[in-house]
Every structure is written in structure tokens, then in C-alpha cells.
Scaffold this motif. Sequence first.
Motif, PDB file in Angstrom:
ATOM      1  N   THR A   1     -14.411 -51.310 -27.609  1.00 51.04           N
ATOM      2  CA  THR A   1     -13.395 -51.185 -26.698  1.00 51.04           C
ATOM      3  C   THR A   1     -13.286 -50.599 -25.500  1.00 51.04           C
ATOM      4  OG1 THR A   1     -11.691 -51.028 -28.709  1.00 51.04           O
ATOM      5  CG2 THR A   1     -11.071 -50.359 -26.482  1.00 51.04           C
ATOM      6  N   LEU A   2     -14.362 -49.949 -25.559  1.00 48.85           N
ATOM      7  CA  LEU A   2     -15.053 -49.289 -24.075  1.00 48.85           C
ATOM      8  C   LEU A   2     -15.535 -50.214 -23.359  1.00 48.85           C
ATOM      9  CD1 LEU A   2     -15.638 -46.656 -22.275  1.00 48.85           C
ATOM     10  CD2 LEU A   2     -18.064 -46.668 -23.855  1.00 48.85           C
ATOM     11  N   VAL A   3     -16.761 -50.663 -24.112  1.00 48.18           N
ATOM     12  CA  VAL A   3     -17.548 -52.240 -23.614  1.00 48.18           C
ATOM     13  C   VAL A   3     -16.758 -53.381 -22.489  1.00 48.18           C
ATOM     14  CG1 VAL A   3     -19.415 -54.051 -22.997  1.00 48.18           C
ATOM     15  CG2 VAL A   3     -19.639 -50.995 -24.617  1.00 48.18           C
ATOM     16  N   ILE A   4     -15.324 -53.734 -23.396  1.00 49.40           N
ATOM     17  CA  ILE A   4     -14.212 -54.901 -23.153  1.00 49.40           C
ATOM     18  C   ILE A   4     -13.763 -54.333 -21.946  1.00 49.40           C
ATOM     19  CG2 ILE A   4     -12.201 -55.676 -23.302  1.00 49.40           C
ATOM     20  CD1 ILE A   4     -15.046 -56.782 -25.029  1.00 49.40           C
TER      21      ILE A   4
ATOM     22  N   CYS B   1     -19.076 -43.508 -19.776  1.00 56.33           N
ATOM     23  CA  CYS B   1     -19.258 -44.181 -21.033  1.00 56.33           C
ATOM     24  C   CYS B   1     -20.504 -43.350 -21.348  1.00 56.33           C
ATOM     25  CB  CYS B   1     -20.259 -45.674 -20.106  1.00 56.33           C
ATOM     26  SG  CYS B   1     -18.563 -46.863 -20.669  1.00 56.33           S
ATOM     27  N   VAL B   2     -21.891 -42.607 -20.005  1.00 50.93           N
ATOM     28  CA  VAL B   2     -23.118 -41.945 -20.576  1.00 50.93           C
ATOM     29  C   VAL B   2     -22.764 -40.473 -21.312  1.00 50.93           C
ATOM     30  CG1 VAL B   2     -25.301 -40.766 -19.553  1.00 50.93           C
ATOM     31  CG2 VAL B   2     -24.264 -42.907 -18.797  1.00 50.93           C
TER      32      VAL B   2
ATOM     33  N   PHE C   1     -10.775 -52.041 -31.938  1.00 53.98           N
ATOM     34  CA  PHE C   1      -9.472 -52.979 -31.177  1.00 53.98           C
ATOM     35  C   PHE C   1      -8.487 -52.018 -30.712  1.00 53.98           C
ATOM     36  CE2 PHE C   1      -7.197 -53.993 -27.080  1.00 53.98           C
ATOM     37  CZ  PHE C   1      -9.150 -54.273 -25.623  1.00 53.98           C
ATOM     38  N   ALA C   2      -8.846 -50.442 -30.032  1.00 53.12           N
ATOM     39  CA  ALA C   2      -8.363 -49.335 -30.782  1.00 53.12           C
ATOM     40  C   ALA C   2      -8.305 -48.377 -29.373  1.00 53.12           C
ATOM     41  CB  ALA C   2      -8.454 -48.799 -32.147  1.00 53.12           C
TER      42      ALA C   2
ATOM     43  N   PHE D   1      -9.764 -44.651 -22.190  1.00 57.58           N
ATOM     44  CA  PHE D   1      -9.032 -44.270 -24.011  1.00 57.58           C
ATOM     45  C   PHE D   1      -9.061 -44.629 -25.297  1.00 57.58           C
ATOM     46  CE2 PHE D   1      -4.853 -43.226 -21.414  1.00 57.58           C
ATOM     47  CZ  PHE D   1      -5.618 -42.087 -20.802  1.00 57.58           C
ATOM     48  N   ALA D   2     -10.614 -45.292 -24.482  1.00 58.38           N
ATOM     49  CA  ALA D   2     -11.586 -46.343 -25.344  1.00 58.38           C
ATOM     50  C   ALA D   2     -11.544 -45.449 -27.101  1.00 58.38           C
ATOM     51  CB  ALA D   2     -12.418 -46.788 -25.208  1.00 58.38           C
ATOM     52  N   ALA D   3     -11.082 -46.166 -28.347  1.00 55.99           N
ATOM     53  CA  ALA D   3     -11.646 -45.026 -29.099  1.00 55.99           C
ATOM     54  C   ALA D   3     -12.814 -45.526 -30.123  1.00 55.99           C
ATOM     55  CB  ALA D   3     -10.660 -45.878 -30.729  1.00 55.99           C
TER      56      ALA D   3
END
Length: 482
Positions: free
Chosen positions: A133-136, A257-258, A70-71, A127-129
Motif C-alpha cells: 500500500t505504501l509503494v502504491i 518510507c525510510v 490493500f490496507a 496511513f499505509a499498513a
Amino acid sequence: MSIRPLLAIAIAGLASGLVLYLRDRVGPRDLVSPVASVVLFALVASMAPRVLSGGTYELVLFEVLPGVDFAFRVDALGMVFATISSLLWIFASIYTIGYMHSLGEHAQTRFYICFAASLAAAIGGAFAANLFTLVIFYEVLSLVTYPLVYHHEDNEAWDGSRKYLVYLMGASKSALLAAIALTYHLAGTLDFVPGGLLAGVEAAPVLLTVVYFCYLFGFAKAALMPLHAWLPAAMVAPTPVSALLHAVAVVKMGVFCVLRVVFDVFGTGLMDALGLAIATAYLASFTILTASIYALTRDDLKARLAYSTVSQLSYIILGAVLFSPVAMVGGIIHIAAHAFSKITLFFCAGSIYCATGKRKISEMGGIGRQLPWTMAAFFVGSLGMIGVPPAGGFVSKWYLAWGSVEGGQFVFLVVLLVSSILNAAYFLPVSYIAFFGKEAEGESRVREIPLVTVPLVATGILSLLMGIFPGYFITLAEEVVR
């Protein structure tokens, strides 16, 4: 390691909690979002110099699985999304106060809580690495915006919000989770990698193709047809929510996201080798043209703007998959160009409704003479969507057209030109009717509401300034495709 990415998320999250704490004190409660938005934008801006020079900010909070943390990482693509989200929240928060009070909307505390929480989720996604983390944050954004879509709590709101949740949560619970599981199985990690996380993985082309399309349709917020119907349905929400959905957070999270999948999960080389780039380009082109035709047939102003958004989002995806560096830059900067112009247009739709109660374009004859600032800003926002200089949309469409020519993809140049003509066909009549149409007899005179009008004028000016001074976003975009 830097705590700044976490602080940025925390500011919007704390604002949500503070609104709840001050729920019985209307004045202080209403001031929370404007103050927090200014602080958030200042923090995001403080990270820009390092990112513009090719650096990043990174923070690992904890390990979930081997190879999955989780970064957070602040890079150039994330900075594009975070900049427009934090900057436009300033104007959206001021506009919302004027809009909600002028109409006497109910459940304002709940509204402000979810509004701030949605920005926290958007910044977290920016800012998801890694994919985890992005999907959360992608899922959190869907959940916290649901009450905003359902705000009016009537049958229409129920139908629209149900479709919103089914499309966004249903798609991600199936296709998206399958894609992530397969990616982890193939690569052993979910970290974003410049050039593509899956680029060096040995796997059957059919399997990789399935994974890609699971991502493409799993990230349904990008509104590619046929997974677009949730977006027009969500127009039952108050106009500030529509502006949030279309310009600042939700749909931008989808295309963001895409882009992450294209650039950092598959990479341009693997996409090209599998034939995924050209397939996506044709799907995006179909969406651009079809949604523009739908927009042309809509008399309800917000519905017309909604289908315009469906069309304009696919410009971003089209630029990303043409794989000409110039076109990719154009797609990325169209994130910002569309945001500034579209939030202005939705603000204007809300201003018209606050002043006159009108939603249909055919009923807006002569309102430009009563709401001159509103309709002047609408005209400026329209120029941005059409791609007329000096609006920001001209810069992004110029790069997209140039990239199409550079890559020898002339069919997509034709798509861009035809869609711009369609843009003009469904936007310019609105301004013409407003300024030169005949006013209905017996209607009382109306006036603009300052707290509603000032933000829309400001965002209209921003859309022009981006066209005149596009260097910040161009530099970030060039850093992404370098």
C-alpha cells in the motif's frame, strides 16, 4: 476496523475532483482546497487521542496476494506525517491562491487538481499498513506532482521535470520493486511489524544487505546523496510547489518510507547486527555536510533552500539509525520541525518574487524594510533550521545531540554541530542583506500581498509554537520507539 483512514484520503481526492467540476467558476474553485484542508485536518485530529494513548485505527479493503492486503493502519509514525501534511495544507492552499492570482499563472485548474491529489497520496502513504500500500501511494505521489514541476511548460521546466521523473520513477521501478519482491519471498508477507518484518527471517546477511540498500536508494524522495539531484532541479516549479515538495508531501514521504523500513521492515536489532545502521549514519552525515556546503555557494534563494532540504532530511535518517531512543525521538520530531520552518522559508521566497521579481540573494539588499513581515518570518524560519531556541528545530537537534552522546557516537555530535554552523552561515546573511543591505537605486517601492503574507506569518508562528509546546510530537515519537 474503522473507515476514518479511507475518509481522510477521500477528502483530498474529492477536492481534486470538485476543482475539475468547478473549473469555470473561479471563486468557488479556489475555495475548494482551503475548505477541504480544514475538514481533512479535523478528521486527522479526531484520530489523535487514540493514537497518543497507544491505539491504532485499521482498515483492510481487499486481499491482493496471500499475505498482501490493500490496507490502512493509523499509528504513531503515520500520525506524525499526517498531522503536518493536513495542517500545512490549510496554509499552503490559502498561500497558493494569493500567489497564483498575483502572478496571473496559467493552467490554475490543473495546478489545483494535482495539488489536492498530491495530498491524498501523502495521506494514503502515511496511513499505509504495509509495503504494498505504501509503494502504491509513493508512486501516485510521483505521478501527480510531475505536472506541478512541469507547470511553466518551458525548456527549463522540461529539463527539471524530466530529471524529477527519471530519478523518482526510475529508482523505484528497479531497486524498490526488487526489494519488495525479495522481502515477500523471504517473509511471505509485506505487513509492517514493530521490531522488524525481516527480524526473524533466516537469510544470508549479504542478501539482506542488498535488500536494505535497494530500499534506501529506491525511496529516492529521501534525497540521500547521490540520489539528490532531482530536488534542486525541481525548483523550476512555482514556489507553492517547492513548498509542497520540501515541507509537506514529497520529501517527507521519502524519509517516512525510510523510517518505515528501519523500524518496521528490518528493525533496529537486525540493522545493528548487519552493520547497516552505522553505514547509513555515515551516508546521512556525508549528505548533511556536503549539501550544506552546496547551499552556502548558491546565490539563488530557492536553490539555497533546496540544498538545505537535502541536508536537513538526513538529520531525520541519522536520528533513526543511531538507535539511541533519544536520538530516534529527535529524528522523528525533526520531520515536523523541518516542515514548519521550511514551508515558511519557501513561502517567503515566493512572497519576495511576487513583490519584486527577484530570485538572487545578492539582489535583495534592503527588501526587509519594504517587506517586513516576510523577512521577519524568514528570520524565524532560519532560526528553526539552525536550531536556535525557541524554534522547533532546537528541540529536535537537542534530542539528536543528546542521543549521540548517550550512544557514545561523538563523531555524529561533531557532524550536528558543524552542520548547524553551516546552517547559520548560509541562512543569516539572507536576513542581514535584506534588513541592512543597500537598496538598488531607482527601484520602485513594493508592498506585501495579504493572501501571500498571512500564511507565511502563521507558519512562522507555528514553528515557534512547536519549539515552546513540542509535547504532541514528542509523545508520538516516544510511542514509535517504545
